[in-house]
Motif scaffolding. Structure first.
Motif, PDB file in Angstrom:
ATOM      1  N   ASN A  81      -4.607   4.082   0.178  1.00 23.16           N
ATOM      2  CA  ASN A  81      -3.515   3.406   0.477  1.00 23.16           C
ATOM      3  C   ASN A  81      -2.922   3.526   1.708  1.00 23.16           C
ATOM      4  O   ASN A  81      -2.656   2.814   2.725  1.00 23.16           O
ATOM      5  N   HIS A  82      -3.208   4.978   2.344  1.00 25.83           N
ATOM      6  CA  HIS A  82      -2.743   5.208   3.853  1.00 25.83           C
ATOM      7  C   HIS A  82      -3.483   4.299   4.786  1.00 25.83           C
ATOM      8  O   HIS A  82      -3.156   3.877   5.818  1.00 25.83           O
TER       9      HIS A  82
ATOM     10  N   TRP B 106      -4.719   7.728  -2.503  1.00 30.07           N
ATOM     11  CA  TRP B 106      -3.793   8.251  -1.695  1.00 30.07           C
ATOM     12  C   TRP B 106      -4.402   7.843  -0.549  1.00 30.07           C
ATOM     13  O   TRP B 106      -3.559   7.311   0.654  1.00 30.07           O
ATOM     14  N   TYR B 107      -5.279   8.473  -0.012  1.00 30.10           N
ATOM     15  CA  TYR B 107      -5.924   8.150   1.436  1.00 30.10           C
ATOM     16  C   TYR B 107      -6.530   6.666   1.331  1.00 30.10           C
ATOM     17  O   TYR B 107      -6.258   5.983   2.528  1.00 30.10           O
TER      18      TYR B 107
ATOM     19  N   TYR C 258       1.936   4.685  -0.434  1.00 28.20           N
ATOM     20  CA  TYR C 258       1.515   6.141  -0.460  1.00 28.20           C
ATOM     21  C   TYR C 258       2.262   7.406  -0.305  1.00 28.20           C
ATOM     22  O   TYR C 258       1.986   8.485  -0.362  1.00 28.20           O
ATOM     23  N   SER C 259       3.564   7.070  -0.039  1.00 32.66           N
ATOM     24  CA  SER C 259       4.661   8.303   0.163  1.00 32.66           C
ATOM     25  C   SER C 259       5.352   8.602  -1.423  1.00 32.66           C
ATOM     26  O   SER C 259       6.053   9.607  -1.400  1.00 32.66           O
TER      27      SER C 259
ATOM     28  N   LYS D 284      -2.808  14.839  -4.531  1.00 38.09           N
ATOM     29  CA  LYS D 284      -2.509  13.241  -4.052  1.00 38.09           C
ATOM     30  C   LYS D 284      -3.664  12.534  -4.991  1.00 38.09           C
ATOM     31  O   LYS D 284      -3.982  11.735  -4.384  1.00 38.09           O
TER      32      LYS D 284
ATOM     33  N   PHE E  83       0.743  -1.315  -0.241  1.00 32.74           N
ATOM     34  CA  PHE E  83       0.090   0.025  -0.154  1.00 32.74           C
ATOM     35  C   PHE E  83       0.670   1.043   0.100  1.00 32.74           C
ATOM     36  O   PHE E  83       0.882   1.974   1.208  1.00 32.74           O
TER      37      PHE E  83
ATOM     38  N   SER F 157       1.448   9.582 -10.762  1.00 31.92           N
ATOM     39  CA  SER F 157       1.547   8.166 -11.003  1.00 31.92           C
ATOM     40  C   SER F 157       0.901   7.904 -12.644  1.00 31.92           C
ATOM     41  O   SER F 157       1.561   7.230 -13.196  1.00 31.92           O
TER      42      SER F 157
ATOM     43  N   TYR G 121       4.756   8.008  -5.954  1.00 37.51           N
ATOM     44  CA  TYR G 121       4.058   7.670  -7.140  1.00 37.51           C
ATOM     45  C   TYR G 121       4.033   6.211  -7.415  1.00 37.51           C
ATOM     46  O   TYR G 121       5.059   5.572  -6.982  1.00 37.51           O
TER      47      TYR G 121
END
Length: 382
Positions: free
Chosen positions: A265-266, A262-263, A7-8, A43, A5, A48, A10
């Motif tokens: 995956n975080h 992004w959210y 998220y930091s 984000k 996962f 990506s 691309y």
């Protein structure tokens, strides 16, 4: 460290989910020498998508050189042009002698110079030997086109956070000659811009509301990522780690985040870190609470910056109101008058809190912020 996962940074390859048609569209446009415009919230996958499209082009045998810089910290025309020139020179050369020769050949007669001492001290290739003038602006904006053509090299330049240029004292000092340069040198050009911006309302003001850049860039919109496809991707990540979770719960999370990768995956990374074996619904609720807490200082700062009228209109949006000028709505939410409603809407757009579609329907740009204000700020109960 590898993670299911990320998220930091691309993502490309197996971690790139959905948007295959977007990749194909962008690749085709770049292969045709078009300029690209990507105007999407922060984000949400702009970088990506670009990197996946460039990867696809390389896999198909296309040869090109890519450069990239951010306009986020730029507040003067001089800073933008120097960053542009330094980035382009680094795309095609690597030694001080090459930098000096290219600067003399293509920027001779301007106030841009290669200063060996500055280069040795801080690594900056170009310096301004005198105050910037209009001829310098035109010369630098033409520079990547001419350099690409002279060398027979396909160049692609990515500019991130382009909307930051609206903070220049006179943005049109850059925008107008840039528009003119695109029009003049577009045909048979070996150079393409990829202009990215996360300030969607500011970017709309530059590229749609104004008369500049008309038909000079092809806008690529990020397609929504299918809830099921995203949930399947997250489920697969958990499965690889030896964990089990109900797909329906994951689809609910993807729906809450409106497909914001992004959210998601975080959120999934938090669930992964705090769980062993079977991931129960309470773990997902706790992960959402943790994610909200991480972003709470940022959300508090947003709300502190809003006036009472702006907060009242935001409450109306959360309540599902989409027409704000009726007497009942103005009275219920304390919006004062229809003229004030327009001022408040404009202010919330300028602060990149709200966006309005072509039918003037509002949407809170950030899905986690929408969740937070609903549940924590306005303390609404579903």
């Amino acid at each position: 460290m590898d993670t299911a996962f990320p998220y930091s940074q691309y993502v490309t390859g197996n971690n790139f989910v959905g948007r295959r048609a977007d990749v194909t569209l962008m690749s085709n446009l770049l292969n045709q020498g078009e300029n690209i415009l990507l105007s999407e919230p922060p984000k949400t996958g702009k970088t990506s998508l670009i990197q996946q499209a460039l990867f696809s082009m390389r896999m198909s045998g296309k040869v090109f050189t890519v450069g990239q810089f951010s306009a986020l910290n730029i507040r003067t025309p001089e800073a933008f042009l120097l960053k542009l020139g330094n980035t382009v020179l680094r795309m095609v050369a690597s030694s001080s002698s090459e930098y000096a020769a290219l600067t003399q050949k293509f920027l001779g007669g301007t106030h841009f110079v290669f200063d060996p001492e500055n280069f040795t001290e801080d690594g900056k290739i170009l310096s301004l030997g005198w105050e910037l003038d209009e001829a310098d602006v035109r010369a630098m904006l033409r520079f990547p086109y001419i350099l690409a053509q002279e060398r027979g090299t396909r160049l692609i330049l990515i500019v991130d956070e382009f909307q930051s240029l609206v903070h220049l004292e006179n943005p049109e000092m850059i925008f107008r000659p840039m528009d003119a340069c695109m029009r003049e040198l577009r045909e048979a050009s070996l150079f393409s811009w990829i202009i990215c911006g996360s300030g969607v309302n500011a970017m709309k003001g530059i590229f749609q509301t104004s008369l500049l850049f008309h038909r000079q860039l092809e806008r690529v919109r990020l397609s929504p990522v299918d809830e099921k496809e995203m949930a399947d991707h997250v489920y697969k990540g958990f499965t690889m780690a030896g964990k089990v979770v109900e797909k329906e719960l994951l689809q609910g999370a993807c729906r809450l985040f409106r497909g914001h990768l992004w959210y998601i995956n975080h959120f999934a990374a938090i669930c992964d870190a705090m769980s062993k074996g079977y991931i129960v619904e309470q773990a997902l609720v706790e992960a959402l609470s943790i994610l909200s807490a991480i972003h709470e200082p940022r959300f508090n700062a947003i709300m502190e910056d809003l006036t009472t009228h702006q907060i009242n209109l935001l409450k109306a949006v959360v309540d599902g109101v989409d027409r704000f000028s009726s007497a009942d709505v103005i009275r219920k939410y304390g919006l004062h008058s229809s003229a004030n409603v327009k001022r408040v809407k404009d202010a919330l757009m300028k602060k990149e809190v709200l966006v309005f579609d072509d039918n003037d329907n509002p949407q809170i740009i950030d899905p986690l912020f929408e969740y937070w204000i609903r549940n924590y700020y306005f303390e609404m109960k579903d």
